[in-house]
Write a protein that holds these residues in place. Structure first.
Motif, short mmCIF file in Angstrom:
data_model
loop_
_atom_site.label_atom_id
_atom_site.label_comp_id
_atom_site.label_asym_id
_atom_site.label_seq_id
_atom_site.Cartn_x
_atom_site.Cartn_y
_atom_site.Cartn_z
N GLY A 133 -27.90 -78.08 -22.90
CA GLY A 133 -27.62 -77.18 -24.01
C GLY A 133 -28.40 -77.56 -25.26
O GLY A 133 -28.71 -78.72 -25.49
N ARG A 134 -28.68 -76.55 -26.07
CA ARG A 134 -29.39 -76.73 -27.34
C ARG A 134 -28.73 -75.84 -28.38
O ARG A 134 -28.55 -74.64 -28.14
N LEU A 135 -28.39 -76.41 -29.53
CA LEU A 135 -27.73 -75.64 -30.57
C LEU A 135 -28.38 -75.91 -31.92
O LEU A 135 -28.75 -77.05 -32.23
N SER A 136 -28.48 -74.86 -32.72
CA SER A 136 -28.95 -75.02 -34.09
C SER A 136 -27.84 -75.62 -34.94
O SER A 136 -26.67 -75.69 -34.51
N ARG A 137 -28.18 -76.00 -36.14
CA ARG A 137 -27.18 -76.51 -37.07
C ARG A 137 -26.07 -75.48 -37.28
O ARG A 137 -24.88 -75.80 -37.21
N ARG A 138 -26.45 -74.24 -37.52
CA ARG A 138 -25.46 -73.19 -37.76
C ARG A 138 -24.55 -73.01 -36.54
O ARG A 138 -23.32 -72.91 -36.68
N GLU A 139 -25.13 -73.01 -35.35
CA GLU A 139 -24.35 -72.82 -34.14
C GLU A 139 -23.38 -73.98 -33.90
O GLU A 139 -22.25 -73.77 -33.45
N LEU A 140 -23.82 -75.18 -34.22
CA LEU A 140 -22.95 -76.34 -34.02
C LEU A 140 -21.79 -76.32 -35.02
O LEU A 140 -20.65 -76.63 -34.66
N LEU A 141 -22.08 -75.91 -36.24
CA LEU A 141 -21.01 -75.81 -37.23
C LEU A 141 -20.02 -74.70 -36.85
O LEU A 141 -18.80 -74.86 -37.03
N GLU A 142 -20.51 -73.59 -36.32
CA GLU A 142 -19.62 -72.53 -35.85
C GLU A 142 -18.75 -73.02 -34.70
O GLU A 142 -17.57 -72.65 -34.58
#
Length: 377
Positions: A133-142
């Motif tokens: 998996g790969r997540l952006s900063r925004r996605e991880l905060l969400e």
């Protein structure tokens, strides 16, 4: 012990930093990181330019080294983002993370991030990122918010920081201009492992390879480790080091002059077509040439320090370097079609350096792959 003056100190440092010629390191961005060990990376565009400047690589070529897993960003030194080889993350965090985390105890209390909340965030991240998996900063905060973890204020940033310092996540591949979080142990499948004594010696050697000559206090400040640890590393690496005196203070360099083979004019390839030394460099903010030392007085005059780091707030502006000295600042305005550079010298620039400034602007244009113009005003 030999003594050196400021001109020699700066000449040696320019060479250590791979800033003496337009393509000082032919192995691309990974070769630059091999030379400098770790480069402060909180300003990602600036860090990418630091790599391109020293290797002659384009922005596309530099970002490819993150996409293929060779380079990453993490928080291994001073609690600040750095670019480093993926294989070096584990042993550097093993050396520094306990001290970094201890220094943030009060901040975690202020943010009301107790151990249960930190573990809840870690479990959420691991669950989402496991299996590639790969997540952006925004996605991880969400993701944290969905798990019932507040990310307002500085809580979200601290959670991201904590996960990386504790070795759960790392910033790996790029998505456009943004870097994505991945699981460290999945992304780095073959990490280097060093015991503490070997780690301290390795840190000293690698720091000096890209920054010598430097003093013991410089190394300790950069790594945010006690002087006793740095002295232990110097003792462990003593066979590889020479000591010189600068301004009454012992400075270290790699033995045999490995980081400074001599005056470029003496090199056999100096007569080859296209060979030239670089007298002018446009460095990004936070570049290691200035930031990599606790004592920056050799390159930066005291009266210019407040202009370069306004208010002493830790924000380093992009600098114009002429023959090793910080001679001014620069800024840019970019569109899809071109970039315009504005120079802000501390004093009138000598005519002999005008050609070097034009070449430095051309280097930046090649890196961006867009035309670069100098603002005539």
């Amino acid at each position: 012990m030999d003594s050196i003056r400021r001109t020699e100190l700066l000449a040696r440092r320019l060479h250590s930093h791979a800033l003496t010629s337009p393509v000082s390191i032919p192995d691309g961005a990974p070769g630059v990181v091999d030379r400098l060990f770790a480069l402060q990376g909180q300003d990602l565009p600036g860090a990418l330019w630091s790599l391109g400047l020293r290797s002659g690589s384009t922005l596309t070529e530099v970002t490819a080294a993150f996409d293929d897993g060779t380079l990453v960003r993490s928080w291994p030194f001073r609690g600040t983002l750095h670019v480093l080889r993926a294989e070096d993350v584990h042993w550097t965090l093993a050396l520094t993370s306990e001290r970094i985390l201890r220094s943030a105890v009060r901040r975690r209390e202020e943010l009301e991030l107790d151990p249960e909340t930190l573990e809840k965030a870690r479990a959420a991240a691991v669950g989402a990122l496991t299996g590639g998996g790969r997540l952006s900063r925004r996605e991880l905060l969400e993701l944290f918010e969905a798990a019932g973890i507040r990310t307002n204020g500085q809580r979200g940033y601290h959670l991201l920081w904590h996960l990386s310092v504790t070795g759960t996540t790392v910033l790996g591949p790029m998505q456009g201009s943004e870097q994505l979080f991945v699981l460290l142990d999945e992304w780095v499948s073959e990490p280097r492992r060093l015991d503490r004594d070997a780690s301290l010696a390795e840190l000293v050697r690698r720091y000096l390879a890209g920054r010598a000559p430097a003093g013991t206090a410089d190394i300790a400040w950069w790594a945010k480790l006690p002087l006793a640890d740095i002295r232990a590393g110097l003792a462990e690496a003593a066979a590889d080091l020479d000591e010189v005196d600068y301004a009454g203070t012992p400075h270290w360099r790699l033995s045999g002059g490995a980081e400074f083979p001599g005056d470029p004019s003496d090199r056999t390839d100096a007569a080859e077509p296209g060979f030239r030394t670089r007298s002018v460099a446009l460095l990004p903010g936070f570049d290691e040439y200035l930031l990599g030392y606790t004592d920056r007085s050799a390159a930066l005059a005291a009266e210019h320090a407040p202009l370069t780091v306004p208010g002493g707030n830790g924000i380093f502006k992009p600098t114009l370097v002429i023959r090793g000295r910080i001679a001014g600042l620069w800024s840019r305005k970019s569109t899809a079609k071109k970039t315009v550079l504005s120079l802000h010298p501390f004093a009138p620039i000598p005519r002999r350096d005008h050609a070097g400034i034009r070449r430095a602007a051309e280097e930046y244009g090649r890196f961006l792959a867009v035309p670069v113009e100098l603002d005539p005003s």
